[in-house]
Write a protein that holds these residues in place. Structure first.
Motif, PDB file in Angstrom:
ATOM      1  N   TRP A  17     -33.836 -57.129  18.140  1.00 36.28           N
ATOM      2  CA  TRP A  17     -34.515 -58.059  19.047  1.00 36.28           C
ATOM      3  C   TRP A  17     -35.518 -57.341  19.934  1.00 36.28           C
ATOM      4  CZ3 TRP A  17     -34.764 -62.938  18.197  1.00 36.28           C
ATOM      5  CH2 TRP A  17     -33.723 -63.604  17.549  1.00 36.28           C
ATOM      6  N   LEU A  55     -25.498 -60.340  27.748  1.00 35.39           N
ATOM      7  CA  LEU A  55     -26.192 -61.570  28.123  1.00 35.39           C
ATOM      8  C   LEU A  55     -27.440 -61.266  28.951  1.00 35.39           C
ATOM      9  CD1 LEU A  55     -23.121 -63.833  28.949  1.00 35.39           C
ATOM     10  CD2 LEU A  55     -24.593 -63.931  26.935  1.00 35.39           C
ATOM     11  N   ALA A  58     -30.026 -60.032  26.502  1.00 37.02           N
ATOM     12  CA  ALA A  58     -30.484 -61.159  25.699  1.00 37.02           C
ATOM     13  C   ALA A  58     -31.435 -62.045  26.480  1.00 37.02           C
ATOM     14  CB  ALA A  58     -29.279 -61.967  25.213  1.00 37.02           C
ATOM     15  N   GLU A  59     -31.151 -62.232  27.761  1.00 35.56           N
ATOM     16  CA  GLU A  59     -32.033 -63.042  28.600  1.00 35.56           C
ATOM     17  C   GLU A  59     -33.416 -62.429  28.697  1.00 35.56           C
ATOM     18  OE1 GLU A  59     -33.269 -66.110  31.076  1.00 35.56           O
ATOM     19  OE2 GLU A  59     -31.374 -65.941  29.993  1.00 35.56           O
ATOM     20  N   VAL A  63     -33.691 -64.005  23.701  1.00 37.07           N
ATOM     21  CA  VAL A  63     -32.917 -64.266  22.490  1.00 37.07           C
ATOM     22  C   VAL A  63     -32.443 -65.711  22.516  1.00 37.07           C
ATOM     23  CG1 VAL A  63     -30.865 -63.630  21.167  1.00 37.07           C
ATOM     24  CG2 VAL A  63     -32.193 -61.869  22.349  1.00 37.07           C
ATOM     25  N   VAL A  65     -30.200 -69.095  22.114  1.00 36.93           N
ATOM     26  CA  VAL A  65     -28.794 -69.267  22.484  1.00 36.93           C
ATOM     27  C   VAL A  65     -27.860 -69.008  21.311  1.00 36.93           C
ATOM     28  CG1 VAL A  65     -27.091 -70.964  23.251  1.00 36.93           C
ATOM     29  CG2 VAL A  65     -29.305 -70.814  24.391  1.00 36.93           C
ATOM     30  N   GLU A  67     -28.236 -67.070  18.788  1.00 39.35           N
ATOM     31  CA  GLU A  67     -28.172 -65.637  18.500  1.00 39.35           C
ATOM     32  C   GLU A  67     -27.466 -64.856  19.609  1.00 39.35           C
ATOM     33  OE1 GLU A  67     -30.739 -67.533  17.639  1.00 39.35           O
ATOM     34  OE2 GLU A  67     -30.389 -67.294  15.499  1.00 39.35           O
ATOM     35  N   ARG A  68     -27.419 -65.412  20.828  1.00 39.95           N
ATOM     36  CA  ARG A  68     -26.656 -64.761  21.896  1.00 39.95           C
ATOM     37  C   ARG A  68     -25.162 -64.790  21.552  1.00 39.95           C
ATOM     38  NH1 ARG A  68     -29.830 -66.439  27.552  1.00 39.95           N
ATOM     39  NH2 ARG A  68     -31.902 -66.325  26.633  1.00 39.95           N
ATOM     40  N   ASN A  69     -24.727 -65.899  20.980  1.00 38.44           N
ATOM     41  CA  ASN A  69     -23.336 -65.951  20.520  1.00 38.44           C
ATOM     42  C   ASN A  69     -23.077 -64.896  19.452  1.00 38.44           C
ATOM     43  OD1 ASN A  69     -22.320 -67.977  22.147  1.00 38.44           O
ATOM     44  ND2 ASN A  69     -22.660 -69.620  20.662  1.00 38.44           N
TER      45      ASN A  69
END
Length: 269
Positions: A17, A55, A58-59, A63, A65, A67-69
């Motif tokens: 990412w 997280l 990712a923020e 990224v 949502v 793909e955050r999981n």
């Protein structure tokens, strides 16, 4: 389906990412109040990041949502974001709100699609544009891209098909670069391979000798012997906390000239 990164574990995924966003380790560290050394250790697997750190990164990397999981799962944590079906009772307020919005926009067309352009709601303005299409394209689940670009769909009716098709394919390419969704890639490959219909893409005798000065690329589509012109606008939900909600998009079609406004209002009971 998430296909970011080529290695296993959260480190290679985060590196994928970061590289896609063209952000250096130092820049990401500054954004996330960390250090480049720590970011490097996470990416190489030498350090296991906390749930909050994942997280936070990712923020800052924007990224999606879903793909955050996937990042959390790869690091051994439970997913943070639910994926609630739209027909779940908990989504009642959302469904009602979307229906009110779509109805309030009539007689102008408006629709709601998910992350692979499946139509989850539409108003009577959309139904008007779909009049006369073959049954196999209107059998649920409807797909907005398939209906629009299929040679038996709306494509022959679109007077500026070459430009509108290019706009839609470019939009899908940007989404694929963002989320790397395999279903979205398969849909893109399908619709991009559709043959260009013999009709469509040329205003011909229906062209306005004095075109209205459009402020954005219009969708120019024939209906009832007239050419209607719309400019589309896409809205999403702010800070979604559910995967389903995060992937919903509301597309409204604003009449782009006075003639289209007059015609659509004339159809209103």
């Amino acid at each position: 389906m998430t296909t970011v990164g080529s290695g296993t574990g959260v480190g290679p995924l985060l590196r994928g990412w970061r590289e896609r966003r063209r952000v250096s380790q130092l820049e990401l560290a500054l954004r996330a109040d960390s250090s480049a050394r720590h970011i490097s250790f996470i990416e190489t697997g030498r350090s296991r990041p906390s749930e909050d750190m994942i997280l936070r990164l990712a923020e800052h990397l924007e990224v999606p949502v879903r793909e955050r999981n996937a990042l959390l799962l790869a690091a051994g944590y439970a997913p943070r974001y639910a994926e609630t079906p739209l027909d779940d009772p908990a989504m009642g307020a959302l469904r009602e709100g979307m229906e009110r919005l779509l109805q309030g926009y009539e007689p102008y067309p408006a629709t709601v699609v998910d992350g692979v352009y499946t139509v989850v709601a539409a108003n009577r303005g959309i139904a008007m544009l779909l009049e006369g299409l073959p049954e196999h394209l209107l059998t649920p689940p409807l797909n907005a891209m398939r209906i629009t670009l299929h040679p038996e769909g709306l494509a022959p009716r679109i007077r500026n098909l070459r430009e509108w098709r290019g706009h839609l394919l470019a939009q899908m390419e940007r989404q694929i670069a963002l989320v790397r969704s395999e279903p979205l890639r398969e849909l893109y490959d399908e619709v991009a391979a559709y043959p260009f219909p013999e009709t469509g893409g040329d205003l011909g005798d229906m062209a306005d000798p004095a075109p209205y000065p459009y402020f954005a690329l219009p969708l120019q589509i024939e209906h009832g012997g007239r050419v209607l012109s719309f400019v589309s606008s896409v809205s999403t939900f702010n800070t979604p906390m559910d995967v389903t909600v995060a992937e919903l998009a509301i597309e409204t079609f604003l009449p782009a000239d006075p003639a289209t406004v007059k015609y659509l209002r004339s159809l209103t009971p």
